[in-house]
Motif scaffolding. Sequence first.
Motif, PDB file in Angstrom:
ATOM      1  N   ALA A  84      45.282  51.407  33.966  1.00 55.87           N
ATOM      2  CA  ALA A  84      44.801  51.197  35.421  1.00 55.87           C
ATOM      3  C   ALA A  84      44.070  49.888  35.528  1.00 55.87           C
ATOM      4  O   ALA A  84      43.933  49.089  36.423  1.00 55.87           O
ATOM      5  N   GLU A  85      43.216  49.403  34.340  1.00 55.18           N
ATOM      6  CA  GLU A  85      42.510  48.024  34.364  1.00 55.18           C
ATOM      7  C   GLU A  85      43.599  47.200  34.351  1.00 55.18           C
ATOM      8  O   GLU A  85      43.407  45.886  35.332  1.00 55.18           O
ATOM      9  N   GLY A  86      44.770  47.163  33.521  1.00 51.70           N
ATOM     10  CA  GLY A  86      45.777  46.281  33.581  1.00 51.70           C
ATOM     11  C   GLY A  86      46.303  46.099  34.907  1.00 51.70           C
ATOM     12  O   GLY A  86      46.762  45.064  35.493  1.00 51.70           O
ATOM     13  N   ALA A  87      46.381  47.362  35.634  1.00 52.42           N
ATOM     14  CA  ALA A  87      47.305  47.292  37.112  1.00 52.42           C
ATOM     15  C   ALA A  87      46.164  46.500  38.100  1.00 52.42           C
ATOM     16  O   ALA A  87      46.874  45.567  38.869  1.00 52.42           O
ATOM     17  N   ALA A  88      45.134  46.705  38.197  1.00 50.59           N
ATOM     18  CA  ALA A  88      44.042  45.943  38.956  1.00 50.59           C
ATOM     19  C   ALA A  88      44.160  44.613  38.659  1.00 50.59           C
ATOM     20  O   ALA A  88      44.191  43.613  39.690  1.00 50.59           O
ATOM     21  N   GLU A  89      44.280  44.239  37.400  1.00 46.39           N
ATOM     22  CA  GLU A  89      43.855  42.683  36.961  1.00 46.39           C
ATOM     23  C   GLU A  89      45.495  42.150  37.598  1.00 46.39           C
ATOM     24  O   GLU A  89      45.558  40.790  37.891  1.00 46.39           O
ATOM     25  N   THR A  90      46.574  42.867  37.436  1.00 42.14           N
ATOM     26  CA  THR A  90      48.017  42.112  37.642  1.00 42.14           C
ATOM     27  C   THR A  90      47.807  42.002  39.056  1.00 42.14           C
ATOM     28  O   THR A  90      48.420  41.035  39.605  1.00 42.14           O
ATOM     29  N   LEU A  91      47.633  42.950  39.947  1.00 40.84           N
ATOM     30  CA  LEU A  91      47.375  42.883  41.233  1.00 40.84           C
ATOM     31  C   LEU A  91      46.765  41.657  41.824  1.00 40.84           C
ATOM     32  O   LEU A  91      47.078  40.818  42.722  1.00 40.84           O
ATOM     33  N   GLU A  92      45.432  41.337  41.223  1.00 40.40           N
ATOM     34  CA  GLU A  92      44.604  40.432  41.383  1.00 40.40           C
ATOM     35  C   GLU A  92      45.431  39.021  41.019  1.00 40.40           C
ATOM     36  O   GLU A  92      45.360  38.098  41.957  1.00 40.40           O
ATOM     37  N   ALA A  93      46.292  38.901  39.986  1.00 42.74           N
ATOM     38  CA  ALA A  93      47.012  37.996  39.709  1.00 42.74           C
ATOM     39  C   ALA A  93      47.928  37.650  40.627  1.00 42.74           C
ATOM     40  O   ALA A  93      48.227  36.417  41.158  1.00 42.74           O
ATOM     41  N   LEU A  94      48.789  38.404  41.116  1.00 40.57           N
ATOM     42  CA  LEU A  94      49.731  38.540  42.188  1.00 40.57           C
ATOM     43  C   LEU A  94      49.234  37.737  43.213  1.00 40.57           C
ATOM     44  O   LEU A  94      49.659  36.876  44.204  1.00 40.57           O
ATOM     45  N   SER A  95      48.067  38.263  43.621  1.00 41.49           N
ATOM     46  CA  SER A  95      47.313  37.636  44.931  1.00 41.49           C
ATOM     47  C   SER A  95      46.726  36.276  44.674  1.00 41.49           C
ATOM     48  O   SER A  95      46.786  35.031  45.515  1.00 41.49           O
ATOM     49  N   LEU A  96      46.689  35.931  43.319  1.00 41.61           N
ATOM     50  CA  LEU A  96      46.319  34.267  42.973  1.00 41.61           C
ATOM     51  C   LEU A  96      47.462  33.336  43.062  1.00 41.61           C
ATOM     52  O   LEU A  96      47.416  32.266  43.066  1.00 41.61           O
ATOM     53  N   GLY A  97      48.723  33.874  42.974  1.00 42.53           N
ATOM     54  CA  GLY A  97      49.848  33.372  42.965  1.00 42.53           C
ATOM     55  C   GLY A  97      50.870  33.639  41.982  1.00 42.53           C
ATOM     56  O   GLY A  97      51.786  32.798  42.168  1.00 42.53           O
ATOM     57  N   ALA A  98      50.817  34.469  41.189  1.00 42.17           N
ATOM     58  CA  ALA A  98      51.678  34.811  39.920  1.00 42.17           C
ATOM     59  C   ALA A  98      52.870  35.319  40.679  1.00 42.17           C
ATOM     60  O   ALA A  98      52.884  35.884  41.829  1.00 42.17           O
ATOM     61  N   VAL A  99      54.031  34.912  40.273  1.00 42.13           N
ATOM     62  CA  VAL A  99      55.078  35.425  40.792  1.00 42.13           C
ATOM     63  C   VAL A  99      55.655  36.873  40.347  1.00 42.13           C
ATOM     64  O   VAL A  99      56.064  37.664  41.226  1.00 42.13           O
ATOM     65  N   ALA A 100      55.544  37.176  39.305  1.00 41.60           N
ATOM     66  CA  ALA A 100      55.956  38.490  38.850  1.00 41.60           C
ATOM     67  C   ALA A 100      55.087  38.917  37.671  1.00 41.60           C
ATOM     68  O   ALA A 100      54.240  38.202  37.039  1.00 41.60           O
ATOM     69  N   PHE A 101      55.421  40.087  36.903  1.00 44.11           N
ATOM     70  CA  PHE A 101      54.663  40.390  35.939  1.00 44.11           C
ATOM     71  C   PHE A 101      55.612  41.247  34.816  1.00 44.11           C
ATOM     72  O   PHE A 101      56.864  41.729  35.164  1.00 44.11           O
ATOM     73  N   VAL A 102      55.298  41.331  33.667  1.00 47.26           N
ATOM     74  CA  VAL A 102      56.156  42.189  32.772  1.00 47.26           C
ATOM     75  C   VAL A 102      55.225  43.026  31.924  1.00 47.26           C
ATOM     76  O   VAL A 102      54.185  42.719  31.581  1.00 47.26           O
ATOM     77  N   GLU A 103      55.897  43.864  31.312  1.00 49.73           N
ATOM     78  CA  GLU A 103      55.137  44.973  30.528  1.00 49.73           C
ATOM     79  C   GLU A 103      54.756  44.525  29.189  1.00 49.73           C
ATOM     80  O   GLU A 103      55.622  44.090  28.426  1.00 49.73           O
ATOM     81  N   LYS A 104      53.614  44.723  28.605  1.00 47.00           N
ATOM     82  CA  LYS A 104      53.171  44.189  27.342  1.00 47.00           C
ATOM     83  C   LYS A 104      53.328  45.338  26.456  1.00 47.00           C
ATOM     84  O   LYS A 104      52.942  46.564  26.809  1.00 47.00           O
ATOM     85  N   PRO A 105      54.022  45.376  25.461  1.00 44.87           N
ATOM     86  CA  PRO A 105      54.277  46.591  24.576  1.00 44.87           C
ATOM     87  C   PRO A 105      53.165  47.205  24.097  1.00 44.87           C
ATOM     88  O   PRO A 105      52.024  46.555  23.855  1.00 44.87           O
TER      89      PRO A 105
END
Length: 363
Positions: A84-105
């Motif tokens: 859940a924490e990773g999801a919130a941070e990833t969405l913040e990253a996408l709003s900052l300009g990241a193109v995509a994300f990949v799952e960390k093992p």
Amino acid sequence: MTRLLIVDDSPLMRRLLGGIFAAEGDFEIETARNGTEALDKLTAFSPDVVTLDIHMPGMDGLACLDRIMVERPCPVVMVSSLTAEGAAETLEALSLGAVAFVEKPSGPVSIEIERIAADLVATVRAAATARLSRTHRLSERLRKRGERFIAPLARISAPAGRIRRKPHQPSRKGIVLVGSSTGGPPALDALLAPLPADFPWPIVVAQHMPATFTKALAARLDRLCALSVVEVSAPVLLDAGTVYVGRGDADLILVSRPTGVMAMAAPADAAYHWHPSVDRLVSSAMAVAEPESLIGVLMTGMGADGAEAMTRLYGAGGQTIAEAEDSAVVWGMPGALVKAGGAGFVVSLRRIAARLIDLVLTA
């Protein structure tokens, strides 16, 4: 050769990720141990794409991404944990300009990394060719270079804004079907935020994401939009003024019941590569509603999910909108729709909401 900068504080992760891309034969690879070192290598190495871990000592991934997007914008793929924490941070990253994300093992890294290797490489390849918005955070970039931020540029970079006119009730009830993938969360912001709270048709969204991320995405969109936004985790009757986001790791389908049309999560069908599947969503909608009462919107994403079903929808008399190449981060999915002859309209992202309202008003 594609120049790839891998940023991760774990020596094991740097080695494993480097090995995956080295085996492809067409990547030139550099690594960095933290955000500070990554920023130094942006100029020295000039990468075409960056993979960026979120949790690192010192300057973390979000702070580093923020600097990259202002100082030297380039495609960035975040490496994120499925929490859940990773999801919130990833969405913040996408709003900052990241193109995509990949799952960390999350399990034994050396074993789990092989499971995600193919999707990891495909995502990074797509990101390397991604189209970054020239106006995203433009004022900050100009200030960084000591240039004056003049009014005409401010007008160019401003978002389209909320559509103020109130739609009348269209003569026909209908459903809007939206598909998106890589680059999708910011595109959904741009599509949904301008729509008024009394938008008269329900909107159903298939965004390729894991389940943890779609719940966070729906919550974020609900805060940003006048429309109500919910994740479909249980069968729910479609209602006007509501956006229904498909739960990740499953497919989103529409079914007919005596009380009306319902959205529900169905087990992911292995016949479809991406989930929630846009093709399966549109096909299920065509099984319960007349084509003339459906509008399909296909936005940024790699691959071709949604193109086949929306082409059939268009041929049967439904309306379809493909995001234009000039605004799509990755013009894979909408491009496939255009090339198949299934796009009724090809529209830049900032104008899709207005086009959608026009189509609903005339339905």
